[in-house]
Design an enzyme around this catalytic site. Structure first.
Site, PDB file in Angstrom:
ATOM      1  N   ASP A 122      33.357  47.411  40.784  1.00  0.00           N
ATOM      2  CA  ASP A 122      32.231  48.047  41.468  1.00  0.00           C
ATOM      3  C   ASP A 122      31.111  48.381  40.495  1.00  0.00           C
ATOM      4  OD1 ASP A 122      32.726  48.109  44.258  1.00  0.00           O
ATOM      5  OD2 ASP A 122      34.402  49.459  43.880  1.00  0.00           O
ATOM      6  N   GLU A 151      32.736  54.060  38.458  1.00  0.00           N
ATOM      7  CA  GLU A 151      32.433  52.759  39.049  1.00  0.00           C
ATOM      8  C   GLU A 151      31.059  52.722  39.687  1.00  0.00           C
ATOM      9  OE1 GLU A 151      35.397  51.675  41.969  1.00  0.00           O
ATOM     10  OE2 GLU A 151      35.445  53.671  42.829  1.00  0.00           O
ATOM     11  N   ARG A 202      46.316  51.327  44.335  1.00  0.00           N
ATOM     12  CA  ARG A 202      45.265  51.335  45.371  1.00  0.00           C
ATOM     13  C   ARG A 202      45.904  51.807  46.683  1.00  0.00           C
ATOM     14  NH1 ARG A 202      43.453  46.548  42.320  1.00  0.00           N
ATOM     15  NH2 ARG A 202      41.217  46.707  41.980  1.00  0.00           N
ATOM     16  N   CYS A 242      40.313  50.055  34.683  1.00  0.00           N
ATOM     17  CA  CYS A 242      41.250  49.506  35.656  1.00  0.00           C
ATOM     18  C   CYS A 242      40.639  48.379  36.484  1.00  0.00           C
ATOM     19  CB  CYS A 242      41.823  50.590  36.557  1.00  0.00           C
ATOM     20  SG  CYS A 242      40.576  51.356  37.592  1.00  0.00           S
ATOM     21  N   HIS A 271      38.709  41.601  47.161  1.00  0.00           N
ATOM     22  CA  HIS A 271      40.076  42.123  47.097  1.00  0.00           C
ATOM     23  C   HIS A 271      41.108  41.036  47.367  1.00  0.00           C
ATOM     24  CE1 HIS A 271      38.041  45.983  47.039  1.00  0.00           C
ATOM     25  NE2 HIS A 271      39.073  46.309  46.298  1.00  0.00           N
ATOM     26  N   ARG A 284      29.648  42.192  45.479  1.00  0.00           N
ATOM     27  CA  ARG A 284      30.834  41.499  44.967  1.00  0.00           C
ATOM     28  C   ARG A 284      31.463  40.562  45.993  1.00  0.00           C
ATOM     29  NH1 ARG A 284      35.130  46.514  44.155  1.00  0.00           N
ATOM     30  NH2 ARG A 284      36.797  44.988  44.186  1.00  0.00           N
TER      31      ARG A 284
END
Ligand code: PEP
Ligand code: MG
Length: 544
Positions: A455, A431, A296, A502, A188, A465
């Site tokens: 994801d 996801e 988010r 997205c 992120h 990730r």
């Protein structure tokens, strides 16, 4: 000149001075002192500075996230002036003849423990606030605050790693680039850097922190992942030229503003933007996005030191909806957990956080948190064109439970005379491989799907990730991922739902044609990539 190599996660070039980001939880040493009066004066000075910093943060937050969200920084200022807290610090300095940093750290531990042991959830949550203000004092005492200290110069932030919450709290106007020793490109932090339009290089390795110091002249190439320290004249000139060409390319993209997202054979695609906070709306509008495909919402929780109230959330959602003036705004319910940790949620450490207690799993087991968010969303819906989307779905039964809670929230609001729109679209994120594989069952239950490729990639390829050591095994174009997206698109359309992407892959223009041929209706990307994707869409001919 020294050169370091990392992974570029946002392409742009920055030239400037290095500023080392010091973690605020650095270990504090106990040092015996003779002059305790001097320590008490240092403490008073650090406190005065902290109060001034918090006032600046309050003013900034007031502009960016509104009064309700900013209020916490006023509370922090009051806590710094609390008599018990101050007495404890001064007593420890006097009675133990120790340095101010140590006295603050011990007081922080004692007070945080005391709050954490209380029954009242509001008081419990104050433990995080005490730690926060105490860290600020310790940083001020040791001269560690770089970003919030008044400085006119923009800097290149270098850190071991940056947590999402740390990235959010940096003053974006003072950051030229991010460089981290660790971290992975789908983290992120990397996503935030892209959203913030800031050149970023991650995963440079330990040698970065050993080889640089504050104030070093540097150039960061976010395209190649190179960092040049004390660049020689030739490199300097070459990179400045590259920066110039880059800016020119970005300027040309600006000419696409106001133009349609339409393929050469006439198919219209929605190109939307992803945001993490109300403050990102400026970038959405500046880049002419057709809507917001992913808000988010968890960043409202990350930015707060306690659960954001219904009113705080309502104000934030209303602001986004009003600012987008009737354009679609898809707000994702909170996706806390995994790498997005919030102290006051008191989540237990887990063996496999990405496979653990996160997102909808938290919402379904802590319905009061979920209901508060849904109430705020439904109430805000009358101010624009809202879509609500749910993350980390793996089963039909989860979705049934969610739908039932939505119905309950609606009837509760109705009985209280509160208004909500009857045109809200409800959707889910695809996801997890499970969601894609049962997309035929999920599609009839929703208005839309939105594929979270970040994801979906980690779960399909079994590649965490967050783990930079396995980046070489992360093939984002893997056939398995593309097949899952295609399957979801077919099932969405069969049942009258629309489908978007997205995740970060939506901005990969080498795949735009593939996605459009699968029938993808919407691509939602970082605001800074909207025009690039528009350019790609406008050059594709699907009739061929
Ligand atoms: C995704 O997983 O692709 C996504 C968009 O959600 P996040 O990156 O916030 O997990
Ligand atoms: Mg996700």
């Amino acid at each position: 000149m020294k050169t370091y190599q990392g992974k570029g996660v946002y392409g742009a070039i920055a030239v400037g001075k290095i500023s080392l980001f010091k973690k605020s939880d650095a270990a504090v040493k106990r040092i015996r002192v003779v002059d305790t009066d001097n320590e008490k004066t240092r403490f008073e000075q650090a406190k005065t500075l902290a109060i001034r910093q918090l006032q600046e943060i309050y003013n900034k937050a007031l502009k960016e996230v509104g009064e309700a969200n900013a209020a916490i920084f006023e509370i922090h200022q009051m806590m710094l002036d609390d008599d018990d807290y101050n007495d404890s610090i001064n007593n420890i300095i006097d009675s133990q003849s120790v340095n101010a940093e140590y006295a603050v750290a011990v007081t922080a531990d004692n007070f945080a423990e005391m709050f954490a042991a209380m029954d009242d959830t509001y008081m419990k949550a104050r433990a995080a606030d005490v730690r926060d203000i105490s860290n600020r004092l310790i940083n001020n005492l040791s001269g560690n605050f770089r970003i919030e200290a008044p400085s006119d110069e923009k800097v290149i932030i270098c850190a071991g790693d940056l947590a999402p919450s740390e990235t959010v709290s940096l003053d974006k106007d003072k950051v030229l680039a991010f460089v981290t020793a660790y971290g992975s490109s789908n983290s992120h932090t990397a996503i935030l850097a892209r959203n913030m339009n800031i050149p970023a290089v991650i995963g440079v390795g330990d040698e970065l922190l050993n080889g640089i110091k504050d104030g070093d002249e540097a150039i960061v190439d976010g395209y190649t992942g190179e960092i040049f320290i004390d660049p020689d004249e030739e490199t300097h000139a070459k990179l400045l030229e590259k920066q110039h060409v880059d800016e020119e390319k970005k300027r040309l993209l600006q000419e696409l503003k106001g133009k349609e997202n339409i393929t050469l054979d006439g198919r219209k695609i929605n190109v939307y933007a992803n945001i993490g906070s109300v403050g990102d709306i400026g970038k959405v509008l500046a880049n002419d996005a057709g809507g917001i495909g992913l808000f988010r919402s968890e960043f409202l929780y990350l930015e707060n030191s306690d659960y954001p109230t219904e009113e705080q959330q309502f104000a934030a959602y209303k602001k986004v909806l009003e600012s987008m003036a009737g354009k679609k705004v898809i707000i994702r319910t909170l996706d806390i957990g995994a790498d997005k940790k919030v102290d006051y949620f008191n989540l237990k450490p887990e063996e496999n956080p990405a496979l653990g207690y996160r997102a909808i799993r938290i919402c379904l087991t802590r319905p009061e948190v979920f209901r508060t968010q849904l109430r705020a969303l439904y109430r805000a819906s009358v101010f624009g064109n809202l879509g609500i989307m749910f993350p980390m779905i793996t089963s039909v039964s989860e979705l049934q439970k969610i739908m039932a809670i939505c119905e309950e929230v609606k009837s509760e609001l109705k009985s209280q005379g509160a208004e909500y729109s009857d045109k809200i679209e409800l959707g889910i994120m695809i996801e997890t491989p499970a969601a894609a594989i049962i997309s035929d069952k999920l599609a009839p239950m929703v208005d839309f799907f939105s594929v979270g490729t970040n994801d979906l990639t980690q779960y399909t390829l079994a590649c965490d990730r967050q783990n930079p050591d396995i980046e070489q095994f992360v093939d984002t174009h893997h056939e398995a991922i593309l097949r899952l997206i295609e399957m979801s698109a077919e099932n969405a359309h069969k049942h009258g739902a629309w489908i978007g992407i997205c995740g970060e892959l939506g901005a990969d223009t080498t795949l735009t044609e593939t996605f459009l041929r699968m029938g993808i209706d919407e691509l939602s990307v970082s605001p800074t990539f909207v025009l690039k994707v528009r350019d790609a869409v406008r050059s594709i001919d699907l009739s061929k």
